[in-house]
Write a protein that holds these residues in place. Structure first.
Motif, mmCIF file in Angstrom:
data_model
loop_
_atom_site.group_PDB
_atom_site.id
_atom_site.type_symbol
_atom_site.label_atom_id
_atom_site.label_comp_id
_atom_site.label_asym_id
_atom_site.label_seq_id
_atom_site.Cartn_x
_atom_site.Cartn_y
_atom_site.Cartn_z
ATOM 1 N N LYS A 40 -23.108 24.706 31.063
ATOM 2 C CA LYS A 40 -24.424 25.035 30.513
ATOM 3 C C LYS A 40 -25.485 25.103 31.597
ATOM 4 O O LYS A 40 -26.413 25.914 31.525
ATOM 5 C CB LYS A 40 -24.816 23.986 29.472
ATOM 6 N N ILE A 90 -36.186 22.335 13.423
ATOM 7 C CA ILE A 90 -34.939 23.099 13.552
ATOM 8 C C ILE A 90 -34.086 23.015 12.297
ATOM 9 O O ILE A 90 -33.120 23.770 12.167
ATOM 10 C CB ILE A 90 -34.126 22.647 14.775
ATOM 11 N N GLU A 452 -23.138 21.478 16.108
ATOM 12 C CA GLU A 452 -24.178 22.119 16.913
ATOM 13 C C GLU A 452 -25.526 21.423 16.720
ATOM 14 O O GLU A 452 -26.262 21.181 17.682
ATOM 15 C CB GLU A 452 -24.284 23.596 16.526
ATOM 16 N N PHE A 453 -25.852 21.103 15.464
ATOM 17 C CA PHE A 453 -27.093 20.392 15.169
ATOM 18 C C PHE A 453 -27.076 19.008 15.816
ATOM 19 O O PHE A 453 -28.068 18.563 16.406
ATOM 20 C CB PHE A 453 -27.272 20.274 13.658
ATOM 21 N N GLN A 455 -25.473 18.030 18.426
ATOM 22 C CA GLN A 455 -25.648 18.169 19.868
ATOM 23 C C GLN A 455 -27.108 18.407 20.232
ATOM 24 O O GLN A 455 -27.634 17.821 21.185
ATOM 25 C CB GLN A 455 -24.784 19.323 20.386
ATOM 26 N N GLN A 456 -27.765 19.268 19.473
ATOM 27 C CA GLN A 456 -29.150 19.589 19.783
ATOM 28 C C GLN A 456 -30.052 18.363 19.622
ATOM 29 O O GLN A 456 -30.933 18.110 20.449
ATOM 30 C CB GLN A 456 -29.635 20.730 18.879
ATOM 31 N N GLU A 459 -29.217 15.868 22.465
ATOM 32 C CA GLU A 459 -29.763 16.319 23.742
ATOM 33 C C GLU A 459 -31.265 16.061 23.826
ATOM 34 O O GLU A 459 -31.771 15.605 24.857
ATOM 35 C CB GLU A 459 -29.471 17.810 23.933
ATOM 36 N N PHE A 460 -31.966 16.343 22.757
ATOM 37 C CA PHE A 460 -33.417 16.136 22.769
ATOM 38 C C PHE A 460 -33.737 14.647 22.878
ATOM 39 O O PHE A 460 -34.599 14.236 23.659
ATOM 40 C CB PHE A 460 -34.041 16.710 21.501
#
Length: 640
Positions: A40, A90, A452-453, A455-456, A459-460
């Motif tokens: 990434k 999101i 995916e959610f 992970q997002q 990460e934040f």
């Protein structure tokens, strides 16, 4: 800075070995997390050195984030608020099941490639269910003996069937409610469908034929509406006005001006008669047939529908996309989200949640629950003994239990039909309550359902922790401890010398043309640059300081002369430009004062603080790399 640092320290699942790559203290990181983060964030070629350099950064980030957690930074109100705000921002993107949406996009694209000529028999659901069932049975029996159109005229409750034999004309994707579209597109050409039941009643289709989809139609119209309950004289008056307008058009009058002045279709009249682009099946079949019989630019004679007299001008027909590219996918996605398919997608998602979260319904009978509901919602005296209480558990989804009180709260808010014709039946209310409860659980636990959610969000959250602890442990101390900075400068004074340098003014231009104009204006009298700059305030910025010569923008052959402006150097990537006005040249090297070196001192002192802190973290969280797994990571990453 925060965005860059966040990217450096984050990771999630990637298609790589699941073995542990390294441990730090009692924590571990697997190879797939590391590889995903590397792919990434890395820019250059994949080499063992690039992987090793990134591993060092990655290990350091994990240690710092873990330390932030140990210190309780993840409980700081501001970080909690930031994470909650991001989650809400999101969340809408993930409220449709990705797999279901992808399937519906593919399905809609496939159906968009053809139009279907459809006929319809509708048996309305009445209060007398026996009579409705008998009528349906008789209609089915008649279809084996008579033509579909004759049966439609005899049995269909669609008023138009008496005249058109149930012929709906040509239809395409999105023309019908989704469940009826499914019925239509599953019925082969020339065949009669199975009977399909909706809340409104029973539906039977016949596929009269198929053709390649015509596409989207662009047209303009003048509509002269016939007033309700108009007699024949009134209808003839409207027809006469329509004929009069048509004659004016034949004599060269402007269609748009006449539409704006006379059309009763308020929406299209405001756009000079231009209608929103439409597909077959969206308007009266006669209207669509008339438009399709024209050539682009042609104007129809006046014709009547149930709405009044129309004069139509065909503008163009845009063919449907034959390729499911990104633009087509996005267009279909928007139409799906704006149609009743969205409700279907929500239903599918709710069912998926109930399956995956181990939905359980406790042993409360419907009869007792409905009786309790009558008492609580309609204030009716129970006819049987009720043992239920507001706290009695009704169902469980995942780790959450929902009680009778949750049901009555929902039922009270949704008890009455939207049209005000009475209350909704409890079984229907229960189905809606269960679906909404499942969807609410999905939103609250989305991390458990969508990788995916998760992970997002992770990460934040970890990016914020990284930023917070770096701010407290490194960046702020390095900038604010004046005594420590001065001491660091004195100890390392020999590292802070000026190379060959110049006192200069650096100009930064928004574009090449602005740079040329300003350069031409300031070159004759460089000392008056401040006065000239006032005419370019929105295009040119200036920075007056001492710079080392390699910091000055200049072409190789441009001489550095005191009192002169160096010609602009253009950045081809974004068309910005920079150039300098040199006021004084400093020959040779000389020491920088503390004030002159302060920016460099801060950076170096910050590096020292971070290095010393990282050494302490490595002692607190000992790091051990699995060399076998590391070799496998290098092999697999280099092979991609």
């Amino acid at each position: 800075m925060k965005k860059l640092l966040t990217a450096v320290c984050l990771a999630a699942a990637f298609s790589a070995p699941a073995q542990t790559l390294f441990t730090y203290g009692k924590h571990s990181v697997n190879a797939s997390d590391f590889l995903r983060a590397f792919r990434k964030n890395s820019q250059g070629p994949v080499t063992e050195k690039a992987l090793k350099d990134y591993l060092d950064l990655y290990v350091a980030s994990r240690l710092k984030i873990q330390e932030a957690k140990e210190l309780g930074y993840d409980t700081l109100p501001q970080l909690i608020s930031d994470l909650a705000n991001l989650r809400q921002q999101i969340l809408p993107t993930y409220l449709n099941d990705k797999e279901s949406m992808s399937r519906m996009i593919g399905e809609a694209f496939s159906r968009s490639q053809k139009d279907i000529h459809l006929a319809h028999i509708f048996i309305r659901a009445g209060e007398n269910e026996i009579a409705t069932e008998q009528k349906k049975t008789e209609a089915i029996a008649a279809l084996s003996k008579k033509d579909f159109a004759d049966v439609a005229r005899e049995f269909s409750d669609d008023p138009s069937a008496k005249q058109n034999g149930g012929d709906l004309g040509w239809l395409t994707v999105f023309s019908l409610p989704y469940e009826l579209e499914n019925l239509a597109y599953s019925t082969p050409a020339g065949k009669v469908s199975a009977v399909f039941k909706t809340k409104a009643g029973y539906h039977i289709f016949k596929n009269l034929g198929e053709r390649k989809a015509l596409g989207r139609i662009k047209a303009a119209q003048i509509l002269l509406a016939i007033p309700p309950r108009a007699d024949e004289a009134a209808r003839q008056e409207v027809k006469h006005r329509a004929d009069s307008l048509y004659n004016r058009l034949q004599q060269g009058d402007d269609f748009g001006k006449l539409a704006a002045a006379f059309s009763n279709d308020i929406i299209s009249a405001a756009s000079n008669g231009q209608m929103t682009e439409f597909s077959v099946g969206e308007y009266d079949p006669l209207f669509e047939t008339t438009v399709l019989s024209l050539k682009d630019g042609d104007i129809s004679r006046p014709f009547a529908t149930a709405y009044g007299y129309h004069i139509v001008k065909r503008l163009k027909i845009s063919p449907v996309s034959a390729k499911l590219d990104d633009e087509t996918q996005e267009s279909l996605r928007k139409r799906i989200e704006q149609s009743d398919r969205a409700a279907y997608a929500q239903k599918v998602l709710a069912e998926k949640v109930l399956r995956q979260a181990n939905y359980q319904k406790f042993s409360v009978t419907d009869a007792e629950l409905w009786a309790y509901s009558d008492s609580a919602l309609k204030y009716m005296v129970p006819k049987t003994k009720i043992s239920l209480k507001p706290s009695t558990p009704l169902l469980k989804i995942g780790n959450r239990t929902f009680a009778v009180n949750d049901w009555t709260t929902y039922a009270q808010a949704h008890l009455y039909k939207p049209d005000g014709t009475g209350t909704r039946p409890y079984p229907q209310l229960w189905a809606d309550f269960l679906q909404q409860t499942a969807l609410n659980y999905y939103q609250d636990h989305l991390e458990d359902f969508n990788e995916e959610f998760r992970q997002q969000i992770t990460e934040f959250a970890e990016g914020n922790l990284f930023f917070e602890i770096m701010q407290r442990r490194v960046w702020t101390p390095a900038q604010s401890d004046s005594a420590a900075l001065a001491a660091y400068y004195r100890k390392h004074r020999a590292n802070y010398n000026w190379k060959e340098s110049a006192d200069a003014v650096l100009f930064y231009a928004a574009n090449e043309q602005a740079a040329k104009d300003f350069y031409n204006a300031v070159s004759p009298k460089p000392a008056e640059w401040k006065t000239v700059l006032t005419n370019y305030a929105d295009q040119i910025t200036a920075d007056s300081n001492r710079f080392e010569l390699d910091q000055l923008p200049k072409n190789e052959n441009a001489p550095l002369t005191e009192g002169r402006v160096i010609p602009p150097v253009v950045n081809k990537a974004d068309n910005t430009a920079s150039f300098a006005y040199v006021t004084h040249l400093h020959k040779g090297t000389e020491p920088r004062s503390f004030a002159e070196a302060k920016g460099l001192v801060i950076n170096d002192y910050q590096t020292q603080l971070e290095k010393e802190w990282l050494e302490r973290l490595k002692k607190k969280y000992p790091v051990s790399v699995n060399q076998k797994t590391w070799s496998e990571v290098v092999r697999k990453a280099s092979r991609k």
